[in-house]
Write a protein that holds these residues in place. Structure first.
Motif, PDB file in Angstrom:
ATOM      1  N   GLU A 277       0.818  -1.201   0.000  1.00  0.00           N
ATOM      2  CA  GLU A 277       0.000   0.000   0.000  1.00  0.00           C
ATOM      3  C   GLU A 277       0.859   1.261   0.000  1.00  0.00           C
ATOM      4  O   GLU A 277       2.036   1.246   0.378  1.00  0.00           O
ATOM      5  CB  GLU A 277      -0.919   0.009   1.231  1.00  0.00           C
ATOM      6  CG  GLU A 277      -1.951  -1.115   1.258  1.00  0.00           C
ATOM      7  CD  GLU A 277      -3.039  -0.908   0.219  1.00  0.00           C
ATOM      8  OE1 GLU A 277      -3.199   0.241  -0.260  1.00  0.00           O
ATOM      9  OE2 GLU A 277      -3.728  -1.885  -0.117  1.00  0.00           O
ATOM     10  N   ASP A 278       0.236   2.375  -0.399  1.00  0.00           N
ATOM     11  CA  ASP A 278       0.969   3.651  -0.501  1.00  0.00           C
ATOM     12  C   ASP A 278       1.460   4.132   0.850  1.00  0.00           C
ATOM     13  O   ASP A 278       2.565   4.690   0.960  1.00  0.00           O
ATOM     14  CB  ASP A 278       0.059   4.715  -1.139  1.00  0.00           C
ATOM     15  CG  ASP A 278      -0.239   4.428  -2.603  1.00  0.00           C
ATOM     16  OD1 ASP A 278       0.566   3.693  -3.229  1.00  0.00           O
ATOM     17  OD2 ASP A 278      -1.256   4.927  -3.120  1.00  0.00           O
ATOM     18  N   TYR A 279       0.658   3.940   1.903  1.00  0.00           N
ATOM     19  CA  TYR A 279       1.079   4.461   3.211  1.00  0.00           C
ATOM     20  C   TYR A 279       2.300   3.722   3.746  1.00  0.00           C
ATOM     21  O   TYR A 279       3.084   4.276   4.535  1.00  0.00           O
ATOM     22  CB  TYR A 279      -0.075   4.410   4.216  1.00  0.00           C
ATOM     23  CG  TYR A 279      -0.513   3.028   4.628  1.00  0.00           C
ATOM     24  CD1 TYR A 279       0.072   2.389   5.718  1.00  0.00           C
ATOM     25  CD2 TYR A 279      -1.522   2.363   3.944  1.00  0.00           C
ATOM     26  CE1 TYR A 279      -0.344   1.125   6.099  1.00  0.00           C
ATOM     27  CE2 TYR A 279      -1.936   1.104   4.328  1.00  0.00           C
ATOM     28  CZ  TYR A 279      -1.355   0.490   5.399  1.00  0.00           C
ATOM     29  OH  TYR A 279      -1.760  -0.764   5.781  1.00  0.00           O
TER      30      TYR A 279
ATOM     31  N   THR B 286       5.156   5.344   1.999  1.00  0.00           N
ATOM     32  CA  THR B 286       5.397   6.654   2.619  1.00  0.00           C
ATOM     33  C   THR B 286       6.163   6.495   3.926  1.00  0.00           C
ATOM     34  O   THR B 286       7.089   7.266   4.221  1.00  0.00           O
ATOM     35  CB  THR B 286       4.060   7.360   2.886  1.00  0.00           C
ATOM     36  OG1 THR B 286       3.347   7.516   1.659  1.00  0.00           O
ATOM     37  CG2 THR B 286       4.280   8.726   3.516  1.00  0.00           C
TER      38      THR B 286
ATOM     39  N   HIS C  14       2.066  -0.820  11.433  1.00  0.00           N
ATOM     40  CA  HIS C  14       1.213  -0.346  10.344  1.00  0.00           C
ATOM     41  C   HIS C  14       0.706  -1.501   9.467  1.00  0.00           C
ATOM     42  O   HIS C  14      -0.496  -1.604   9.205  1.00  0.00           O
ATOM     43  CB  HIS C  14       1.980   0.678   9.486  1.00  0.00           C
ATOM     44  CG  HIS C  14       2.429   1.880  10.247  1.00  0.00           C
ATOM     45  ND1 HIS C  14       1.559   2.843  10.709  1.00  0.00           N
ATOM     46  CD2 HIS C  14       3.675   2.268  10.653  1.00  0.00           C
ATOM     47  CE1 HIS C  14       2.241   3.787  11.355  1.00  0.00           C
ATOM     48  NE2 HIS C  14       3.524   3.460  11.337  1.00  0.00           N
TER      49      HIS C  14
END
Length: 336
Positions: free
Chosen positions: A232-234, A237, A252
């Motif tokens: 996922e993008d998060y 990041t 996370h």
């Protein structure tokens, strides 16, 4: 959330009512008389038409079905007096009937067998998570490596074996063939009357069989969910910000990956509490699952009905708890 829980409890009561009605009607309109099993048992398989008619009359099977169902429901709340042949038995609330085999209140026998089934379910479910989730996370972090492929292949092989065969082979080899001392005496023993060690040693092999077999699917579920979460993008990041790998993976990634795993676990745990028939039968554990199997074999209709109702209640409660935990793990989900 409170309104949601109340609505779910009301719908759960409706489901349990429908289940009880369906089971009652299945017995009532079955291919043979519901009184036939107890008539055969009481007369040593010499049940004549006259004797069968007498049992049907005393048990109420010649009355309208709605009248007898009403008596059954009222007995759950206020108790009732049951007559078998010429003998009367008092069944206190909540009355689930009398066992045709033992003449004991079904409620008391159900309560007596709950500790054994709860012991099996809690121990097996603990091992599901203890081994399944960490191994799944480790496999996801090493996606595509030799160790990942070896784990997935070996667990896929284990899960392809029917559980009853896996449990039976576990018992035969560890108890009979190799005679491992820890597994020599399987079954449920009271931790109070027989001691904690006797209880642990009697249940341990059942836990091992359930845990090894069950953790294979939880490893696959966790691995798949972790692979998706870590892409996922998060997560990218978080990596770009320089957060530690352990924080990214366990704080996370794992929290997001646990959402589908919790959903499956809630249903599985409810099923375990409803009665692990194969486990209890193979390892001679006198729990609800083994009891229900004996009731089906002996056509003990009140016991079959009580175990089916118990299973329905447990599954409804477990699904409700899953929804609540789901909303805690995933902030995007709100109960309403």
């Amino acid at each position: 959330m409170f309104a949601y829980i109340v609505k779910r409890l009301i719908s759960g009561v409706l489901v349990v009512t429908l289940v009880s009605m369906a089971i009652f009607l299945l017995f009532w309109y079955g291919p043979s008389s519901p009184a036939q099993p107890i008539c055969d048992r009481e007369t040593s398989n010499r049940c004549s038409a006259e004797k069968l008619e007498r049992y049907e009359r005393t048990l109420g099977y010649n009355n309208p079905v709605y009248e007898e169902y009403g008596k059954y429901v009222s007995g759950v709340f206020v108790g009732r007096t049951l007559t078998i042949a010429s003998n009367e038995y008092r069944c206190d609330a909540p009355c689930l009937g009398l066992s045709y085999r033992t003449k004991q209140p079904v409620k008391e026998e159900l309560v007596d067998r709950m500790p054994a089934t709860f012991s099996v379910a809690i121990g097996g479910a603990f091992l599901y998570l203890l081994f399944g989730i960490p191994i799944g996370v480790a496999a996801a972090r090493r996606r595509g490596s030799v160790s990942d492929k070896a784990l997935v292949s070996s667990f896929l092989f284990i899960s392809s074996i029917p559980y009853y065969l896996f449990a039976l082979l576990t018992w035969l080899y560890l108890t009979i063939t190799f005679q491992v001392p820890l597994f020599s005496d399987t079954g449920y023993f009271s931790p109070i009357a027989d001691g904690p060690w006797k209880w642990f040693s009697g249940m341990f092999l059942a836990w091992v069989a359930l845990g090894i077999f069950g953790c294979t699917q939880y490893t696959r579920f966790t691995r798949g969910a972790m692979v998706e979460a870590l892409s996922e993008d998060y997560i990218r990041t978080a990596k770009a910000k320089g957060l530690p790998t352990r924080t990214i993976v366990y704080k996370h990634g794992l929290r997001a990956a646990l959402v589908p795993v919790v959903t499956i676990f809630g249903i599985d745990f409810g099923t375990l509490l409803a009665g692990t028939i194969f486990t209890e039968r193979i390892f001679e554990i006198q729990g609800i699952g083994y009891w229900s199997l004996q009731a089906v074999q002996g056509k003990d209709l009140p016991v079959v009905q009580a175990t089916a109702l118990f299973s329905a209640v447990v599954l409804i409660i477990s699904n409700l708890l899953v929804d609540i935990v789901y909303s805690v793990l995933d902030p995007r989900v709100r109960l309403s």
